[in-house]
Write an enzyme that holds these catalytic residues in place. Structure first.
Site, mmCIF file in Angstrom:
data_model
loop_
_atom_site.group_PDB
_atom_site.id
_atom_site.type_symbol
_atom_site.label_atom_id
_atom_site.label_comp_id
_atom_site.label_asym_id
_atom_site.label_seq_id
_atom_site.Cartn_x
_atom_site.Cartn_y
_atom_site.Cartn_z
ATOM 1 N N HIS A 156 -5.002 12.310 -35.613
ATOM 2 C CA HIS A 156 -5.053 13.702 -36.060
ATOM 3 C C HIS A 156 -6.457 14.287 -36.003
ATOM 4 O O HIS A 156 -6.616 15.498 -36.144
ATOM 5 C CB HIS A 156 -4.527 13.777 -37.493
ATOM 6 N N ASN A 211 1.335 21.170 -37.450
ATOM 7 C CA ASN A 211 1.256 21.952 -38.681
ATOM 8 C C ASN A 211 -0.052 22.730 -38.819
ATOM 9 O O ASN A 211 -0.065 23.834 -39.380
ATOM 10 C CB ASN A 211 1.456 21.054 -39.902
ATOM 11 N N TYR A 249 -7.987 20.122 -45.070
ATOM 12 C CA TYR A 249 -6.897 19.254 -44.648
ATOM 13 C C TYR A 249 -6.039 20.023 -43.642
ATOM 14 O O TYR A 249 -5.947 21.253 -43.673
ATOM 15 C CB TYR A 249 -6.076 18.684 -45.807
#
Length: 196
Positions: free
Chosen positions: A29, A122, A74
């Site tokens: 990620h 996302n 995040y």
């Protein structure tokens, strides 16, 4: 007005997506963060100022002013950081470059697009949702799909296998080079060269 016009005309925002903290440093990620670090090293830019819920650093690529951005919100809330930077710098949409991991591409692949949906990512979905537009370039770095029924969330926050490191490093270097080419010359040239 003139100062704002000049700032908008010549400012590029280069956003690498990832998760803050040492536990996520070398995960799938975080290839966006790693690419920003590589680009910062090439350009001699320190990405260490805390602003816009991000670590940022500014410098130049050729004659163009650039701001390197690593959101610290995040991944799923990346849009909050990006929105703050956009509201301050007010760049044209085509001067907002976002770098992120893509499970639909094999490790080592790079895909550049001028616009599009966030797909299953996302972080990108949050950016598009909060900004209200999707017509900005994105640099997608392949991290491959989970195998053997592995949970997606745990897969993207896991590290790379030994045999994936070389193609991954090549893809990250290519992404940094593609960004420089896109800014110095033209994004179509970067797409023609690196969308192999």
């Amino acid at each position: 007005f003139w100062a704002l016009y000049e700032r908008k005309k010549y400012m590029y925002l280069i956003v690498g997506l990832g998760n803050p903290g040492s536990k996520y440093e070398k995960t799938r990620h975080n290839v966006g963060f790693v690419t920003v670090d590589v680009l910062a090293g090439q350009l001699g830019i320190k990405v260490n100022k805390l602003k816009f819920k991000s670590l940022i650093g500014d410098g130049n690529i050729g004659s163009e002013k650039v701001v390197l951005i690593k959101p610290q919100t995040y991944m799923n809330l990346s849009g909050e950081a990006v929105m703050q930077a956009i509201n301050f710098y007010k760049p044209d949409h085509d001067k907002i470059f976002v770098i992120y991991d893509d499970i639909d591409l094999d490790v080592g692949r790079l895909r550049i697009r001028k616009k599009g949906s966030g797909g299953t990512h996302n972080g990108m979905r949050n950016i598009i949702y909060l900004t209200g537009f999707d017509d900005f370039p994105r640099f997608r770095i392949g991290v491959s799909k989970p195998k053997n029924g592995q949970d997606l969330a745990s897969f993207v926050t896991s590290g790379f296998n030994k045999d994936e490191i070389k193609p991954l490093c090549e893809a990250i270097d290519n992404t940094a080079d593609a960004i420089v080419l896109a800014i110095k010359e033209d994004i179509d040239k970067a797409m023609n060269k690196y969308n192999v």
